[in-house]
Design a protein around this motif. Structure first.
Motif, PDB file in Angstrom:
ATOM      1  N   SER A 164       0.793  -1.105   0.031  1.00 44.25           N
ATOM      2  CA  SER A 164       0.220  -0.010   0.144  1.00 44.25           C
ATOM      3  C   SER A 164       0.857   1.287   0.112  1.00 44.25           C
ATOM      4  O   SER A 164       0.484   2.352  -0.567  1.00 44.25           O
ATOM      5  N   GLU A 165       2.177   0.969   0.276  1.00 47.52           N
ATOM      6  CA  GLU A 165       3.139   2.210   0.563  1.00 47.52           C
ATOM      7  C   GLU A 165       3.273   2.669  -0.943  1.00 47.52           C
ATOM      8  O   GLU A 165       3.315   4.092  -1.043  1.00 47.52           O
ATOM      9  N   HIS A 166       2.924   1.766  -1.951  1.00 47.80           N
ATOM     10  CA  HIS A 166       3.509   2.344  -3.675  1.00 47.80           C
ATOM     11  C   HIS A 166       2.113   2.925  -3.932  1.00 47.80           C
ATOM     12  O   HIS A 166       2.116   3.579  -5.239  1.00 47.80           O
ATOM     13  N   LEU A 167       1.169   2.911  -3.457  1.00 48.07           N
ATOM     14  CA  LEU A 167      -0.122   3.459  -3.855  1.00 48.07           C
ATOM     15  C   LEU A 167      -0.715   4.681  -3.145  1.00 48.07           C
ATOM     16  O   LEU A 167      -1.733   5.153  -3.397  1.00 48.07           O
ATOM     17  N   LYS A 168       0.202   5.038  -2.223  1.00 52.98           N
ATOM     18  CA  LYS A 168      -0.218   6.475  -1.486  1.00 52.98           C
ATOM     19  C   LYS A 168      -0.340   7.704  -2.403  1.00 52.98           C
ATOM     20  O   LYS A 168       0.234   7.772  -3.162  1.00 52.98           O
ATOM     21  N   VAL A 169      -1.535   8.353  -2.101  1.00 55.65           N
ATOM     22  CA  VAL A 169      -1.656   9.611  -3.080  1.00 55.65           C
ATOM     23  C   VAL A 169      -1.517  10.755  -2.092  1.00 55.65           C
ATOM     24  O   VAL A 169      -1.496  10.688  -0.953  1.00 55.65           O
ATOM     25  N   PRO A 170      -1.006  11.765  -2.594  1.00 53.20           N
ATOM     26  CA  PRO A 170      -0.822  13.219  -2.041  1.00 53.20           C
ATOM     27  C   PRO A 170      -1.962  13.552  -0.999  1.00 53.20           C
ATOM     28  O   PRO A 170      -3.139  13.347  -1.551  1.00 53.20           O
ATOM     29  N   LYS A 171      -1.622  13.979   0.045  1.00 54.50           N
ATOM     30  CA  LYS A 171      -2.713  14.538   1.050  1.00 54.50           C
ATOM     31  C   LYS A 171      -3.814  15.420   0.000  1.00 54.50           C
ATOM     32  O   LYS A 171      -4.986  15.503   0.630  1.00 54.50           O
TER      33      LYS A 171
END
Length: 525
Positions: free
Chosen positions: A298-305
């Protein structure tokens, strides 16, 4: 300050980002005190190591990186020959041009055939006739030249082939075989000599008090003078000797590495007991079992806040896949402008190795789709088209749009496919530790089904969960039936696997790295 060296002897062309051993190495380095680590590697690995560090957000400048000075001439020559022999891929621009030409031709033909009889049809016919008259020489001349060259090449090849078979067939074959064998041995010697040079760099450093070696394939470590900690994931051909031909030399190299090491780290009790103690005669006190932690994709799919409110992880995954397919594959690909949620996708993240059991999985997909009238798509990261037998099977059964190969992909793309797949499948016949594929899929919301093998069975305490998620990997029919059950009950399966995931989640990579660091410190003289 005392430091731990890391000896990397991977061969030219080994892409560390797509191998489990590369990811494990990155996790260990990331969780360790970077000032206490020095990474030693041959010059040919420079780019591959940089790519690995970049993918895992490790600052190369925070580590001490030491390489040999030059790439040996033999390696450069081999790379040159390999590039010359590799079939050239058609460019994406050429494919787009071809598709646009086909579309234009269809539009013109449709328009012409839709014209009613009369003056308009006569005018269009005359216009098309004139266009053809002008275009024909432009098309015909290159075509004639092309066919002349092809006929010449084929004739020459046939003549040479005929000459060979006439009186010199056996000597030529024997000579060719001898040359190929000699080339392989010479190239191996070139690589071995460079790794010996690498050991001298380590020996020249008085501050390197221990050295970690993540593979048993490099017997040159016997020349390293400081304490040696060797990783021994498994010796898989002990369990499947008939699937690995010509392992005599490999076995010799592994045994030399094992005998010269001071400590051995393995990932499961099974490998410790069966491979190292029982079959290799290693002293049990020399072996330490350090199990893996979860791999959180999931770390690789994080989107900017700033965009969290407007785009979900699944939408982000769709964008990653869409961009990759559009740039690297084009309109002819089945996933072009497609939504993966409209498919029943399976995913198997693996390398193409005999014990990975890929052929049985492909057979299982065929059984599910043909006999049970399903429409599954298998996304596989192994470069299976290098295996002529598997490639022929896929083509002869018209499975090109059912088996989707996504070879050599970055972590964010692997995470995206895991996220949008309906089910992760791992039919492997053997693993040294609990397969990474389970946590890779579960961390982004996808359940898994897996082979019923010792290293997996030993980690699942719930007998009901074993029955739900495990299958007989030797039976394509059993795999097919478990895939169908898993897709029909994926929510229940995902919920039931939560406890297993949490069990591994109690061991994060910081804890694992600390265990490695403790071993490094213990082995210091």
């Amino acid at each position: 300050m005392k430091k731990t060296g890391i000896f990397l002897g991977f061969y030219p062309g080994d892409q560390l980002t797509i191998h489990g051993i590369g990811r494990l190495l990155a996790f260990i380095i990331k969780g360790s005190e970077s000032s206490n680590i020095a990474v030693f590697y041959p010059k040919w690995l420079e780019k591959e190591i940089e790519d690995l560090m970049k993918e895992h957000a490790i600052d190369c400048h925070s580590l001490e990186m030491i390489s040999t000075k030059h790439i040996p001439m033999g390696v450069k020559l081999r790379d040159f020959v390999k590039k010359r022999r590799s079939p050239k891929k058609r460019s994406l621009t050429l494919l787009k041009l071809e598709n646009n030409f086909k579309k234009l031709f269809k539009i013109i033909l449709t328009n012409y055939l839709s014209t009613p009889f009369g003056a308009q049809l006569i005018l269009k016919t005359l216009f098309l006739f004139m266009v053809c008259m002008v275009a024909t020489p432009l098309i015909l001349l290159p075509t004639i030249v092309y066919f002349i060259i092809r006929v010449f090449k084929l004739t020459t090849k046939k003549t040479i082939s005929l000459g060979k078979s006439f009186a010199f067939k056996s000597p030529i074959r024997i000579l060719k075989k001898a040359i190929v064998g000699a080339q392989g041995r010479i190239y191996q010697n070139v690589l071995d000599n460079e790794l010996i040079r690498l050991t001298t760099l380590i020996n020249g450093r008085k501050d390197i008090t221990s050295c970690y070696i993540p593979s048993m394939a490099w017997p040159q470590i016997q020349y390293i003078k400081c304490r040696k900690i060797l990783a021994a994931p498994d010796i898989v051909f002990y369990d499947f000797p008939t699937q690995f031909s010509g392992v005599g030399d490999i076995h010799r190299r592994l045994r030399e590495s094992i005998s010269s090491s001071d400590k051995i780290i393995t990932y499961s009790e099974y490998v410790k007991e069966q491979h190292l103690i029982k079959k290799s005669g290693v002293d049990p006190d020399k072996i330490i079992v350090i199990k893996h932690a979860n791999v959180d994709m999931s770390e690789h799919l994080k989107v900017p806040k700033s965009t969290e409110k407007f785009i979900t992880i699944r939408e982000h995954a769709k964008q990653i896949i869409s961009n990759h397919v559009n740039v690297n594959h084009g309109p002819s690909h089945i996933f072009y402008n497609a939504d993966l949620e409209d498919f029943d996708c399976l995913i198997y993240s693996s390398q193409n190795r005999p014990h990975k059991n890929i052929f049985n999985l492909i057979q299982a997909v065929k059984i599910a789709n043909r006999e049970y009238q399903r429409n599954f798509k298998l996304i596989i990261t192994a470069d299976i088209y290098q295996d002529a037998f598997i490639a022929d099977y896929i083509r002869s059964n018209n499975m090109e749009n059912e088996i989707i190969v996504m070879h050599d992909i970055p972590s964010n793309l692997l995470a995206a496919f895991n996220c949008l797949a309906s089910l992760a499948v791992n039919p492997t016949l053997f693993e040294g530790g609990f397969p990474f594929t389970f946590s890779e899929a579960y961390s982004v919301g996808t359940p898994s089904i897996m082979s019923d093998i010792p290293v997996v069975r030993s980690e699942i305490e719930d007998n009901l969960l074993k029955k739900m998620m495990l299958f007989n990997p030797f039976s394509p029919q059993a795999i097919a039936q478990k895939i169908i059950w898993g897709l029909e009950n994926k929510d229940q399966l995902y919920y039931s696997q939560k406890q297993l995931y949490n069990k591994f989640n109690n061991r994060d990579w910081n804890k694992v790295s600390k265990q490695y660091s403790d071993v490094f410190k213990e082995t210091v003289r």
